[in-house]
Design an enzyme around this catalytic site. Structure first.
Site, mmCIF file in Angstrom:
data_model
loop_
_atom_site.group_PDB
_atom_site.id
_atom_site.type_symbol
_atom_site.label_atom_id
_atom_site.label_comp_id
_atom_site.label_asym_id
_atom_site.label_seq_id
_atom_site.Cartn_x
_atom_site.Cartn_y
_atom_site.Cartn_z
ATOM 1 N N ASP A 88 0.809 -4.760 6.973
ATOM 2 C CA ASP A 88 0.046 -4.552 8.199
ATOM 3 C C ASP A 88 -0.073 -5.909 8.892
ATOM 4 O O ASP A 88 0.159 -6.957 8.286
ATOM 5 C CB ASP A 88 -1.327 -3.932 7.881
ATOM 6 N N ASP A 123 -1.072 -4.256 16.973
ATOM 7 C CA ASP A 123 -1.596 -3.304 17.954
ATOM 8 C C ASP A 123 -3.062 -3.608 18.263
ATOM 9 O O ASP A 123 -3.698 -4.393 17.568
ATOM 10 C CB ASP A 123 -1.464 -1.872 17.401
ATOM 11 N N CYS A 273 -14.190 14.331 -15.588
ATOM 12 C CA CYS A 273 -12.823 14.001 -15.194
ATOM 13 C C CYS A 273 -11.941 13.719 -16.410
ATOM 14 O O CYS A 273 -12.341 13.024 -17.326
ATOM 15 C CB CYS A 273 -12.827 12.799 -14.268
ATOM 16 N N CYS A 275 -8.774 12.449 -15.964
ATOM 17 C CA CYS A 275 -7.664 11.593 -15.543
ATOM 18 C C CYS A 275 -7.445 10.526 -16.625
ATOM 19 O O CYS A 275 -8.339 10.268 -17.428
ATOM 20 C CB CYS A 275 -7.960 10.977 -14.178
ATOM 21 N N CYS A 278 -10.348 8.006 -16.987
ATOM 22 C CA CYS A 278 -11.660 8.458 -17.470
ATOM 23 C C CYS A 278 -11.611 9.050 -18.877
ATOM 24 O O CYS A 278 -12.631 9.036 -19.579
ATOM 25 C CB CYS A 278 -12.232 9.516 -16.537
HETATM 26 N N1 GUN Z 1 -5.527 -0.106 9.546
HETATM 27 C C1 GUN Z 1 -6.416 0.878 9.785
HETATM 28 N N2 GUN Z 1 -6.381 1.223 11.099
HETATM 29 C C2 GUN Z 1 -5.458 0.463 11.679
HETATM 30 C C3 GUN Z 1 -4.956 0.367 13.027
HETATM 31 O O1 GUN Z 1 -5.378 1.074 13.932
HETATM 32 N N3 GUN Z 1 -3.957 -0.546 13.243
HETATM 33 C C4 GUN Z 1 -3.467 -1.345 12.247
HETATM 34 N N4 GUN Z 1 -2.488 -2.205 12.525
HETATM 35 N N5 GUN Z 1 -3.935 -1.276 10.987
HETATM 36 C C5 GUN Z 1 -4.906 -0.384 10.715
HETATM 37 ZN ZN ZN Z 2 -11.117 10.096 -13.621
#
Ligand code: GUN
Ligand code: ZN
Length: 648
Positions: A88, A123, A273, A275, A278
């Site tokens: 990201d 963005d 749970c 899993c 757990c």
């Molecule tokens: N992570 C959670 N929401 C967003 C978003 O709107 N844009 C970006 N780039 N990362 C995110």
């Molecule tokens: Zn669990």
């Protein structure tokens, strides 16, 4: 490049081809913060089986040592993760925690340079409470940055984020413009606040608007959606990828994620749970652990629950009961129920992807079921494509056991002895002409015996409608012997309604559209029935086998002679998929039609429709079942468009 493998409506199982190999969707990308590792990436890959993760390039870039290492050794080595790594851009961090200190160009180049497989544009995060103008202006900036990133990405895949706050038209427009750019993945952004405040109905609007504008051959990633209670619904609406930081964030605050919601360790009275994280532990023991051990255990639990839910969702896509799963999941929280209810607004859009039939019977789980696209489909087709025979009398039955025609055989026989009649059953789908009683979902659906008020009202309304608009000289509701007596007095004499002949005609028109029955059945029709169950199997016209009636869903499978008849009777492009000359010989041999060879197709095609594969001169090449809609066939460059059954 995305390849669709299996689908149910907008929900799909796909393969995303990346330079690091294939990624199966729907999938969850755990968020890994390289400065605060809760579960090691190696373990995510080897033990949990996550094929991809997401990390934040902004955090890596802001830490001199990590930055050095990432640039020197690459991201995969830095994290020790052999799968797909998505990054990201820092939008979310800068939006949440302060000023942006990075430019789009720098952060896109940085992602490329550290070897990210999928990098994200910087963005602008559009908040739900923003006004239109501010939202629209921000979208322009995001789009301009996406254009800039297109030129910088090199061979890194690029994620172009759909923004637009809660304005469906802005979302759709943003999505449409992104669809024209050289982008590989489409996150839907700006939705974290909606999820944090349980505004799931708004989330539905945002996803639907984005899907409308995007192109089908790119994966859609719901940015910041990491709660398993949402997966089934989001997948139903066409989301392919999710990412979760919550598994770790929640764990640090002692919060367990379950399909029913999130629960605090301190409030829990039992832990049932099983899993792998757990299993073997009880609450007392977990409470007694150090914070870091506890965090790790809960984080692993959160990941297992998420992973298992995605596997469950995939299974539902394969088995055809995703709607049932979604309806069950959405009963775990009233806000999710709002989201489920709001799907009713989008029946029209969803119907375009609704398959002809499913393997799984349609189960009624509550009044929301009545809003499924299957109901709209039936109502529309039975109104537009069906015409009842012009008998003197129309008799309406209350819904009996299925299949209706079998249960009512005796009653219909008695009526026909004294009057020229035709028959309907009132079902929750609408009035069902008796000869359509075996098609999906009429026969392949289950409703509770105790009828709820909404269904009752719907049925009464439909009865009323039919009583006023039946088009027979005389209409009556079946009340047994009393009705027979009236008919003896009033009707002109015996009838000759032949349910088998009526069935083949009605199914042909319902399945292929008006005019299909005439084209398919012109001539001397013979029906071959199976001996033990007295069901129509094969339809022969003038001695030629034109079609078979499937026992599973009551629809036709075409044979070449039938396909040629339909080609003659239905004007192009109806029920056709036109293929490139390069494909013709393969398909003639019975091989599937691949998307890259499709030149055009009927815009009215629905998944699982029976289709005729033709060449550029409208000559029959093969017969099969469409896997995709026209737009999808034309968009995807990989994958099967038509499963061919027989070459011609
Ligand atoms: N992570 C959670 N929401 C967003 C978003 O709107 N844009 C970006 N780039 N990362 C995110
Ligand atoms: Zn669990």
């Amino acid at each position: 490049m995305l390849e669709l493998i299996r689908r149910d409506g907008l929900a799909r199982i796909c393969r995303l081809h990346t330079r690091r190999g294939e990624l199966e969707t729907p999938c969850l990308l755990p968020v890994v913060n390289p400065r605060l590792i809760t579960v090691r990436p190696r373990e995510l890959y080897d033990i949990f089986g996550f094929q991809a993760l997401i990390t934040n390039s902004y955090i890596i870039r802001n830490d001199p040592l990590t930055r050095e290492a990432a640039l020197r050794d690459g991201l995969h080595q830095l994290l020790d993760f052999p799968g797909v790594v998505m990054t990201d851009s820092g939008t979310f961090q800068s939006h949440m925690y302060g000023e942006v200190e990075v430019q789009n160009r720098e952060i896109v180049e940085f992602q490329r340079d550290i070897g990210s497989d999928i990098g994200t544009v910087l963005d602008i995060f559009t908040e739900p409470e923003w006004g239109r103008e501010r939202t629209a202006e921000s979208i322009e900036v995001t789009l301009a940055r996406t254009v800039e990133a297109e030129g910088l990405k090199g061979d890194m895949m690029l994620a172009g984020v759909v923004q637009g706050s809660v304005y469906p038209d802005l979302r759709e427009d943003c999505a449409r413009r992104l669809a024209d750019m050289k982008v590989d993945v489409h996150p839907v952004g700006g939705v974290v606040p909606l999820m944090e405040h349980y505004r799931f109905a708004d989330l539905v609007e945002v996803i639907v608007a984005s899907k409308k504008g995007l192109r089908p051959d790119r994966p859609v990633h719901l940015f910041g959606a990491g709660h398993p209670m949402l997966f089934a619904l989001a997948v139903l609406l066409g989301c392919d990828m999710f990412d979760s930081a919550s598994y770790a964030k929640f764990a640090r605050d002692d919060r367990f994620m379950f399909l029913e919601g999130t629960f605090r360790l301190q409030d829990m009275k039992a832990l049932e749970c099983q899993c792998p994280a757990c299993a073997g532990h009880d609450l007392e023991e977990i409470r007694g652990m150090t914070h870091s051990r506890r965090t790790e255990l809960i984080a692993r639990h959160n990941l297992w629950v998420s992973k298992m839910e995605l596997e469950r969702v995939k299974r539902a896509i394969l088995e055809g009961d995703l709607w049932e799963l979604v309806e069950r999941r959405c009963r775990s929280h009233p806000a999710l129920l709002d989201a489920l209810r709001s799907l009713g607004k989008h029946q029209e859009f969803l119907e375009r992807f609704e398959p002809l039939s499913r393997e799984h019977a349609l189960f009624y789980t509550g009044p929301e079921t009545l809003n499924r696209p299957a109901f709209l489909r039936y109502q529309r087709r039975s109104r537009e494509r069906y015409q009842h025979p012009s008998t003197e009398v129309g008799i309406t039955f209350e819904e009996p056991e299925k299949p209706y025609s079998r249960t009512l055989r005796g009653a219909m026989g008695s009526i026909l002895e004294i009057s020229d009649a035709h028959f309907h059953v009132i079902s929750p789908f609408g009035p069902v002409p008796i000869e359509l009683d075996e098609i999906y979902p009429i026969s392949q659906s289950l409703f509770p015996k105790l009828v709820d008020q909404q269904t009752r009202e719907r049925i009464d309304r439909l009865m009323e409608d039919l009583a006023h608009n039946h088009g027979y000289r005389m209409g009556a509701i079946w009340e047994g012997e009393g009705t027979l007596e009236i008919l003896r007095m009033l009707s002109k004499g015996r009838g000759c309604f032949d349910i088998d002949m009526a069935r083949v005609g009605a199914v042909a028109d319902y399945q292929f559209g008006k005019g299909a029955a005439e084209a398919l059945l012109e001539g001397n029709v013979t029906l071959v029935k199976s001996k033990n169950v007295d069901r129509i199997r094969n339809v022969l016209v003038d001695g030629e086998h034109v079609a078979s009636l499937r026992a599973e869903d009551g629809f036709f499978t075409l044979h070449p002679a039938g396909a040629r008849r339909l080609l003659g009777g239905l004007a192009a492009p109806r029920s056709r998929v036109v293929v490139d000359d390069d494909s013709v010989e393969f398909n003639r041999k019975g091989r599937n039609v691949f998307c890259s060879f499709v030149l055009d197709a009927d815009p009215e095609l629905r998944p699982q429709d029976e289709v005729m594969v033709v060449d550029g001169n409208d000559v029959l090449v093969a017969i099969g079942r469409a896997q995709l809609t026209r737009e999808e066939m034309l968009c995807f460059r990989k994958g099967v468009a038509v499963k061919v059954r027989e070459g011609a």
